[in-house]
Design an enzyme around this catalytic site. Structure first.
Site, PDB file in Angstrom:
ATOM      1  N   HIS A 157       1.045  -1.560  -0.075  1.00 15.07           N
ATOM      2  CA  HIS A 157       0.129   0.085   0.161  1.00 15.07           C
ATOM      3  C   HIS A 157       1.021   1.563  -0.022  1.00 15.07           C
ATOM      4  O   HIS A 157      -0.153   2.260  -0.197  1.00 15.07           O
ATOM      5  CB  HIS A 157      -1.203   0.450   1.178  1.00 15.07           C
ATOM      6  CG  HIS A 157      -1.829  -1.058   0.847  1.00 15.07           C
ATOM      7  ND1 HIS A 157      -3.687   0.223   1.173  1.00 15.07           N
ATOM      8  CD2 HIS A 157      -2.436  -2.173   1.337  1.00 15.07           C
ATOM      9  CE1 HIS A 157      -3.740  -1.307   0.962  1.00 15.07           C
ATOM     10  NE2 HIS A 157      -2.858  -2.855   1.081  1.00 15.07           N
ATOM     11  N   ASP A 365       3.431   9.385  -0.808  1.00 16.90           N
ATOM     12  CA  ASP A 365       2.063   8.442  -0.603  1.00 16.90           C
ATOM     13  C   ASP A 365       2.430   7.278  -1.308  1.00 16.90           C
ATOM     14  O   ASP A 365       2.173   7.902  -2.652  1.00 16.90           O
ATOM     15  CB  ASP A 365       1.471   9.951  -0.142  1.00 16.90           C
ATOM     16  CG  ASP A 365       0.259   9.075   0.674  1.00 16.90           C
ATOM     17  OD1 ASP A 365       0.047   8.331   1.278  1.00 16.90           O
ATOM     18  OD2 ASP A 365      -0.813  10.197   1.083  1.00 16.90           O
TER      19      ASP A 365
HETATM   20  C1  GDG Z   1      -2.433   3.758   3.231  1.00 23.13           C
HETATM   21  C2  GDG Z   1      -1.017   5.009   2.100  1.00 23.13           C
HETATM   22  C3  GDG Z   1      -2.620   4.242   0.210  1.00 23.13           C
HETATM   23  C4  GDG Z   1      -9.164   9.959   7.745  1.00 23.13           C
HETATM   24  N1  GDG Z   1      -9.192  10.716   8.519  1.00 23.13           N
HETATM   25  C5  GDG Z   1     -10.420  10.272   8.348  1.00 23.13           C
HETATM   26  C6  GDG Z   1     -11.197   9.190   7.386  1.00 23.13           C
HETATM   27  N2  GDG Z   1      -9.418   9.317   7.201  1.00 23.13           N
HETATM   28  C7  GDG Z   1      -9.659   8.216   5.876  1.00 23.13           C
HETATM   29  C8  GDG Z   1      -9.473   8.750   4.562  1.00 23.13           C
HETATM   30  C9  GDG Z   1      -9.257   7.445   3.495  1.00 23.13           C
HETATM   31  C10 GDG Z   1      -8.406   7.225   5.109  1.00 23.13           C
HETATM   32  O1  GDG Z   1      -8.074   7.395   6.646  1.00 23.13           O
HETATM   33  C11 GDG Z   1      -6.783   7.139   4.533  1.00 23.13           C
HETATM   34  O2  GDG Z   1      -6.586   6.973   3.555  1.00 23.13           O
HETATM   35  P1  GDG Z   1      -5.013   7.422   3.298  1.00 23.13           P
HETATM   36  O3  GDG Z   1      -4.617   6.721   1.836  1.00 23.13           O
HETATM   37  O4  GDG Z   1      -4.767   9.308   2.704  1.00 23.13           O
HETATM   38  O5  GDG Z   1      -3.745   7.228   3.648  1.00 23.13           O
HETATM   39  P2  GDG Z   1      -3.156   6.027   5.050  1.00 23.13           P
HETATM   40  O6  GDG Z   1      -4.198   5.908   5.594  1.00 23.13           O
HETATM   41  O7  GDG Z   1      -1.977   6.968   5.204  1.00 23.13           O
HETATM   42  O8  GDG Z   1      -3.019   4.519   3.823  1.00 23.13           O
HETATM   43  C12 GDG Z   1      -2.085   5.201   1.180  1.00 23.13           C
HETATM   44  C13 GDG Z   1      -3.885   3.885   1.434  1.00 23.13           C
HETATM   45  O9  GDG Z   1      -3.127   3.187   2.265  1.00 23.13           O
HETATM   46  C14 GDG Z   1      -4.857   2.832   0.764  1.00 23.13           C
HETATM   47  O10 GDG Z   1      -3.670   1.782   0.051  1.00 23.13           O
HETATM   48  O11 GDG Z   1      -3.925   5.479   0.254  1.00 23.13           O
HETATM   49  O12 GDG Z   1      -0.885   6.050   0.212  1.00 23.13           O
HETATM   50  O13 GDG Z   1      -0.124   5.755   2.874  1.00 23.13           O
HETATM   51  O14 GDG Z   1      -9.543   6.790   3.515  1.00 23.13           O
HETATM   52  O15 GDG Z   1     -11.155   9.338   4.752  1.00 23.13           O
HETATM   53  N3  GDG Z   1     -12.059   8.428   8.101  1.00 23.13           N
HETATM   54  C15 GDG Z   1     -12.805   8.628   9.035  1.00 23.13           C
HETATM   55  N4  GDG Z   1     -12.630   9.134   9.782  1.00 23.13           N
HETATM   56  C16 GDG Z   1     -11.795  10.566   9.970  1.00 23.13           C
HETATM   57  O16 GDG Z   1     -11.487  11.641  10.921  1.00 23.13           O
HETATM   58  N5  GDG Z   1     -13.939   7.970   9.152  1.00 23.13           N
END
Ligand code: GDG
Length: 470
Positions: A157, A365
């Site tokens: 990821h 990222d």
């Molecule tokens: C890893 C990789 C890759 C955030 N704040 C809240 C909340 N979130 C959710 C977002 C989003 C998820 O968390 C974060 O996903 P990201 O992709 O932005 O980043 P990582 O957590 O670092 O994820 C990344 C991912 O895996 C998938 O393969 O894209 O690059 O680092 O869905 O919405 N969700 C809720 N409340 C919040 O306050 N419910």
């Protein structure tokens, strides 16, 4: 029948009553597991006095989950230690933050062996196995040592680092070698895939076959990019849900006509939140007209709080947010609202819908799902503008965002100013191209491509009959 066995560090099957806490990824995997009658195996998140290997099986919402408890030492050495103090910073190009320790190495190997040992009896000969992320790279090799011959895939990821960085990791060749126990290794982007191929061909004498497969360490494996998506259709509906609408109304009321710039990230140094605050400060500095006309909301739920680097970034952000607000606030205007808590997904969707700009500026990222969620939540008739770091995997797909270099303060400032003044026609044109991509390449597309590639491998006799992944 072919079942799907998913193995990941944590298991997160949403319950029928509470889907709001689950991310898009867990929803997508849950849907796949339901379809394939599979099992989701991983750590329960609980710590036991000593490791027993006892599996807790649960059936939630049509999906079987199987979890184990780890012990304190595992948590320290495997999770906080090797995964989050070594691999996470290294894979996000922060060699300066890696804290390598032999004990972490041993803990990582031990927990991967424990995962393999406990899940092995649950796997039947026809099952396909899908292992997730940097916590569990050696799990496949441990399963092979225990006689598993099933088709087995791994998906990373996070980014794969360039070979010059990877070489700084003690025993990096062993880590890479263990990936050759899988039949299929997937990355988020072509860039991370090419970095992996580069390591194999330049550092360890491997070969790229004409059809794209990789041969090294006596095995040939399939490798490909599988950019992860979101459940776009669901996310597009969410601003219209009761909770989404309520959040929209609540934040709009609090803005009193001011333009909203939104940031949503786990509180992590890789997300570039500090540079974002600084760019916002610079825009307010150079554009006094904006005073009282714009508000930035940064939602940043704390994560990995036991790791030093995370405590440090939290302190830095507290201080920066205080600085910005101290400098510009008026008695009726707080320019930066910095919130260390999470919100249900529906509420996030409502907040995205109310935003004029999303400021998504990670320094590195794997993908970044927030960028895609923001687009999905927009009003097609009056869409907001996505500012996206060129170093997020998502930039490879979302070229019609305002792409920025988060290491360049000037670039960040220019993009923010441009986003805040972008005419409706341009916002719509960009949105239409972005939403097409977010919808076409959604999370179902992602998992179907991965699972069908693995199934193809199984049909052709596993490692012996591999064909290239198209
Ligand atoms: C890893 C990789 C890759 C955030 N704040 C809240 C909340 N979130 C959710 C977002 C989003 C998820 O968390 C974060 O996903 P990201 O992709 O932005 O980043 P990582 O957590 O670092 O994820 C990344 C991912 O895996 C998938 O393969 O894209 O690059 O680092 O869905 O919405 N969700 C809720 N409340 C919040 O306050 N419910």
């Amino acid at each position: 029948m072919t079942r799907l066995i998913v193995i990941s560090n944590r298991v997160n099957v949403p319950t029928a009553e509470d889907k709001s806490a689950a991310g898009g990824l867990s929803m997508a995997l849950t849907a796949a597991l339901r379809e394939y009658q599979g099992i989701w195996f991983g750590w329960s998140g609980q710590l036991a006095e000593t490791f027993t290997g006892q599996i807790a099986m649960r059936r939630i919402n049509g999906v079987t989950s199987a979890t184990i408890d780890l012990e304190e030492q595992d948590y320290e050495e495997y999770y906080n230690g090797y995964a989050n103090n070594v691999l996470w910073p290294l894979f996000h190009f922060r060699v300066d933050l890696t804290e390598y320790d032999r004990a972490f190495d041993a803990g990582y190997a031990r927990v991967n062996a424990r995962f393999a040992e406990t899940v092995r009896p649950l796997i039947e000969p026809d099952d396909i196995v899908w292992v997730h992320d940097y916590h569990l790279i050696p799990c496949g090799e441990e399963l092979r040592k225990r006689g598993l011959q099933n088709a087995m895939g791994f998906f990373l990821h996070v980014p794969w680092p360039p070979r010059q960085l990877l070489s700084t990791l003690p025993k990096h060749t062993e880590l890479v070698r263990s990936l050759f126990s899988y039949d299929l290794v997937g990355f988020q982007t072509e860039e991370w895939l090419e970095a992996f191929v580069d390591f194999i061909t330049q550092e360890v004498g491997g070969k790229r076959e004409p059809d794209g497969r990789l041969t090294c360490f006596g095995r040939t494996i399939c490798v490909a990019a599988f950019p992860i998506g979101i459940d776009a259709d669901e996310f597009m509906q969410m601003p219209n849900s009761r909770e989404g609408r309520a959040a929209y109304v609540r934040i709009k009321k609090s803005l009193v006509e001011r333009a909203l710039v939104i940031g949503v990230d786990r509180l992590d140094y890789s997300k570039g939140i500090d540079a974002r605050f600084q760019a916002y400060e610079a825009v307010l500095d150079t554009d006094p007209d904006l005073a009282g006309r714009v508000v930035m909301v940064q939602i940043a739920p704390p994560s990995r709080e036991d790791v030093n680097a995370y405590q440090l970034i939290r302190e830095q952000l507290d201080s920066l947010a205080g600085h910005v607000n101290g400098k510009f606030s008026d008695f009726d205007w707080t320019p930066l609202r910095y919130v260390n808590r999470g919100y249900p997904r529906e509420e996030l969707a409502g907040i995205y819908r109310a935003s004029r700009v999303a400021f998504v500026t990670p320094l590195r990222d794997g993908m970044n799902l927030v960028a895609k969620e923001f687009i999905a939540a927009q009003d097609p008739e009056d869409p907001g503008v996505l500012i996206l770091s060129q170093f997020a995997g998502a930039a490879a797909q979302l070229g019609d965002a305002l792409i920025v270099n988060p290491f360049s303060p000037d670039d960040m400032v220019d993009a923010l100013r441009r986003a805040l003044t972008m005419p409706l026609a341009e916002r719509k044109r960009r949105y239409e191209s972005l939403i097409r991509c977010v919808r076409e390449q959604d999370v179902i597309w992602w998992r179907e491509r991965f699972v069908s590639a693995l199934q193809g491998i199984r049909k052709h006799g596993g490692a012996k009959g591999l064909r290239a992944v198209s």
